[in-house]
Design a protein around this motif. Structure first.
Motif, PDB file in Angstrom:
ATOM      1  N   GLU A  22       0.800  -1.221   0.000  1.00 21.61           N
ATOM      2  CA  GLU A  22       0.000   0.000   0.000  1.00 21.61           C
ATOM      3  C   GLU A  22       0.840   1.282   0.000  1.00 21.61           C
ATOM      4  N   GLN A  24       0.396   4.048  -1.260  1.00 24.44           N
ATOM      5  CA  GLN A  24      -0.385   5.267  -1.052  1.00 24.44           C
ATOM      6  C   GLN A  24      -0.526   5.596   0.436  1.00 24.44           C
ATOM      7  N   ILE A  25      -0.352   4.590   1.303  1.00 21.78           N
ATOM      8  CA  ILE A  25      -0.400   4.802   2.749  1.00 21.78           C
ATOM      9  C   ILE A  25       1.004   4.852   3.332  1.00 21.78           C
ATOM     10  N   GLY A  27       4.119   4.699   1.571  1.00 24.07           N
ATOM     11  CA  GLY A  27       5.191   5.273   0.774  1.00 24.07           C
ATOM     12  C   GLY A  27       5.995   4.219   0.033  1.00 24.07           C
ATOM     13  N   SER A  28       7.060   4.660  -0.629  1.00 28.33           N
ATOM     14  CA  SER A  28       7.852   3.780  -1.485  1.00 28.33           C
ATOM     15  C   SER A  28       9.169   3.343  -0.844  1.00 28.33           C
ATOM     16  N   SER A 105       1.709   5.728   9.330  1.00 29.09           N
ATOM     17  CA  SER A 105       0.452   6.387   8.979  1.00 29.09           C
ATOM     18  C   SER A 105      -0.175   7.011  10.223  1.00 29.09           C
TER      19      SER A 105
END
Length: 149
Positions: A22, A24-25, A27-28, A105
């Motif tokens: 995820e 989008q929650i 990060g990379s 998060s």
């Protein structure tokens, strides 16, 4: 600030999947990237860190128990175990070490089940919602706590 201290940085379940899980929650950034970032901050603070991750509750409990005699403080992102594990909470109490809780998060903007943390009940404080930067804030906080003590 340069203190002679050792801090256990613990990461719970699924954090080994950072960069994939995820984004989008979370990060990379990968867990290895996060560890490198933490090692760099630890050097700046003059502390040693022992950075670990496990998907197994019992292993996390064992590491916390060992920390009682091997480390001066704990930074922990217990992942989902934050919301479910009385065993981890009890081990943190037993350790008698200062604890700083961190989450990538903002747990209060997520599902209601994530709004309660057993870790928070025993931690000096909690940092959430700042992504990987939260770990740097947590290291700063634990170093400050250890320097004061």
């Amino acid at each position: 600030m340069a203190i002679d201290a050792s801090v256990l940085v613990l990461n719970g379940p699924n954090l080994n999947m950072l960069g994939v899980r995820e984004p989008q929650i979370y990060g990379s950034m990968t867990l290895d990237d996060l560890e490198s970032m933490c090692q760099e901050r630890a050097e700046q603070l003059g502390i040693q860190i022992d950075f670990r991750q496990s998907n197994h509750e019992g292993e996390l409990v064992s590491w916390i128990q060992q920390a009682r005699t091997e480390h001066d403080g704990i930074v922990i992102n217990a992942g989902a175990y934050s919301h479910t594990s009385v065993a981890i909470m009890d081990a943190l109490i037993l350790s008698e070490l200062p604890v700083v809780e961190v989450h990538l998060s903002n747990i209060y903007k997520r599902e209601p089940i994530r709004h309660h943390s057993h870790i928070s009940a025993v931690a000096k404080g909690m940092i959430c919602g700042f992504g990987p930067y939260g770990y740097l804030l947590a290291l700063d906080a634990i170093a400050n706590i250890l320097d004061r003590d």
